[in-house]
Write an enzyme that holds these catalytic residues in place. Sequence first.
Site, PDB file in Angstrom:
ATOM      1  N   ARG A 112      25.269  28.369  35.989  1.00  0.00           N
ATOM      2  CA  ARG A 112      25.656  29.781  36.169  1.00  0.00           C
ATOM      3  C   ARG A 112      25.790  30.093  37.659  1.00  0.00           C
ATOM      4  O   ARG A 112      26.698  30.802  38.072  1.00  0.00           O
ATOM      5  CB  ARG A 112      24.632  30.727  35.508  1.00  0.00           C
ATOM      6  CG  ARG A 112      24.832  32.186  35.903  1.00  0.00           C
ATOM      7  CD  ARG A 112      24.138  33.195  35.012  1.00  0.00           C
ATOM      8  NE  ARG A 112      22.810  32.829  34.613  1.00  0.00           N
ATOM      9  CZ  ARG A 112      21.722  32.816  35.409  1.00  0.00           C
ATOM     10  NH1 ARG A 112      21.820  33.179  36.664  1.00  0.00           N
ATOM     11  NH2 ARG A 112      20.560  32.429  34.943  1.00  0.00           N
ATOM     12  N   TYR A 149      46.153  49.923  34.177  1.00  0.00           N
ATOM     13  CA  TYR A 149      45.949  49.134  32.953  1.00  0.00           C
ATOM     14  C   TYR A 149      44.829  49.821  32.149  1.00  0.00           C
ATOM     15  O   TYR A 149      43.792  50.199  32.706  1.00  0.00           O
ATOM     16  CB  TYR A 149      45.578  47.690  33.334  1.00  0.00           C
ATOM     17  CG  TYR A 149      44.929  46.918  32.218  1.00  0.00           C
ATOM     18  CD1 TYR A 149      45.609  46.696  31.029  1.00  0.00           C
ATOM     19  CD2 TYR A 149      43.632  46.432  32.339  1.00  0.00           C
ATOM     20  CE1 TYR A 149      45.002  45.998  29.980  1.00  0.00           C
ATOM     21  CE2 TYR A 149      43.026  45.734  31.312  1.00  0.00           C
ATOM     22  CZ  TYR A 149      43.718  45.529  30.129  1.00  0.00           C
ATOM     23  OH  TYR A 149      43.116  44.859  29.114  1.00  0.00           O
ATOM     24  N   ASP A 187      45.033  44.772  42.031  1.00  0.00           N
ATOM     25  CA  ASP A 187      45.151  43.943  40.834  1.00  0.00           C
ATOM     26  C   ASP A 187      46.506  43.241  40.923  1.00  0.00           C
ATOM     27  O   ASP A 187      47.556  43.857  40.769  1.00  0.00           O
ATOM     28  CB  ASP A 187      45.051  44.832  39.588  1.00  0.00           C
ATOM     29  CG  ASP A 187      45.068  44.015  38.296  1.00  0.00           C
ATOM     30  OD1 ASP A 187      45.629  42.903  38.307  1.00  0.00           O
ATOM     31  OD2 ASP A 187      44.541  44.495  37.275  1.00  0.00           O
TER      32      ASP A 187
HETATM   33  C1  LIG Z   1      46.919  44.137  34.921  1.00  0.00           C
HETATM   34  C2  LIG Z   1      45.708  43.655  34.175  1.00  0.00           C
HETATM   35  N1  LIG Z   1      44.522  43.624  34.795  1.00  0.00           N
HETATM   36  C3  LIG Z   1      43.398  43.211  34.172  1.00  0.00           C
HETATM   37  C4  LIG Z   1      43.434  42.810  32.849  1.00  0.00           C
HETATM   38  C5  LIG Z   1      42.147  42.398  32.168  1.00  0.00           C
HETATM   39  O1  LIG Z   1      42.067  41.020  32.067  1.00  0.00           O
HETATM   40  P1  LIG Z   1      41.266  40.225  30.913  1.00  0.00           P
HETATM   41  O2  LIG Z   1      41.967  40.532  29.621  1.00  0.00           O
HETATM   42  O3  LIG Z   1      41.366  38.797  31.348  1.00  0.00           O
HETATM   43  O4  LIG Z   1      39.876  40.747  30.920  1.00  0.00           O
HETATM   44  C6  LIG Z   1      44.643  42.801  32.164  1.00  0.00           C
HETATM   45  C7  LIG Z   1      44.697  42.375  30.753  1.00  0.00           C
HETATM   46  O5  LIG Z   1      45.665  42.576  30.072  1.00  0.00           O
HETATM   47  C8  LIG Z   1      45.813  43.239  32.846  1.00  0.00           C
HETATM   48  O6  LIG Z   1      47.005  43.280  32.229  1.00  0.00           O
END
Ligand SMILES: Cc1ncc(COP(=O)(O)O)c(C=O)c1O
Length: 388
Positions: free
Chosen positions: A55, A107, A179
């Site tokens: 971990r 998102y 992101d």
């Molecule tokens: C732009 C974006 N950020 C974060 C995520 C979250 O990622 P995860 O599904 O791997 O937790 C997603 C998932 O669809 C996403 O489209």
Amino acid sequence: MGEVDEQEGWGFETRAIHAGQEADPATGAVVPPLSLSTTFAQEAVGVHKGYEYSRSGNPTRTTLEACLAALEGAGNGIAFSSGLAAEDALFRTLSPGDHVLLPHDAYGGTFRLVARVHDRFGIDWSPVDLGDLDSVEAAWTDATRMVWVETPTNPALSIVDIGAIAKLARKRNARVVVDNTFATPYLQQPLTLGAHAVVHSSTKYLGGHSDVVGGFVATHDAELADDVRFLQNAIGAVPSPFDCYLVLRGVKTLAVRMDRHCHNARAVVETLRAHDAVANVLYPGLPEHPGHEIAARQMRDFGGMVSFTLLGGENAALDVVAKTRLFTLAESLGAVESLIEHPARMTHASVAGSSVAVDPALVRLSVGIETTGDLVADLRQALDALVW
Ligand SMILES: Cc1ncc(COP(=O)(O)O)c(C=O)c1O
């Protein structure tokens, strides 16, 4: 030249294949071995080869972290078990009373994480149109410590000027997190534009084959990196070694896949634009897209994600997603196969009725790397079959 100097001179594709990935000194294996061991022998108490317990640290994860950090041009990389786990660690670096600016079309999972989890622990937040700097200034408070940027956004594909937000935030002592899931480091490098950290759902383009869930944080900020690394171990949302191996394998072809995703997306956009049933095509590569100029400046190309709305509204949208054959009706995105979905009822159902709710007439495509003509023909037959 040492390994680090060497990597600095390498191009993107070379880093994707070689960064952090020396031939195994024990056997000469060209592919770094998959280290499944959960624990590591110590010569004496506290005397070991850098690993104690999986971990806290694992050789396959170290390799992945080095490779992905090199792709983002970052000094530090920290891998997680999902994109949301990576996001969660970043939000946990805040303290009760701190304020976050979120994209008004974030998102849905990010929105839910802040509005329904971190909100409970005293994090204050405001959704704001990050494309409008006056709104950003108006939403700013003395407690604003983080601006969360998504560009292009999911599923509206709107564009945010990373450099402009970073300039504003730096003057006011707040961190900017981008992101970069939709763009990938191949198309967009937020750290070079002034962002403090990049976050990924590596489930998407980085993995690229719909067979692994993962997340990643990259940053130059040593203090932030220490904090996130501490949280990675303290909370324990770590990726398995096998998942790290799959992402490492996936990123080797990221550049060639992205070129092909972008190529196919352009052909799909032309097909959609020419069809009478389509009201609006959302794609930053279109000159009439409001973020087109910024996207052209901060991205290498416009990506493989395309959204569109239908003149026939939600019923037509539901009909189209049911009628494609090659475009599989499924959540997620960013893999070799093409996917189609209805965000209002699927990926973004968790934000229905909120300020970030998605237009029910909107369909989202993750354009894969299949034969271009086959994808175009599939969409055309689904749209032609609509009765409206
Ligand atoms: C732009 C974006 N950020 C974060 C995520 C979250 O990622 P995860 O599904 O791997 O937790 C997603 C998932 O669809 C996403 O489209």
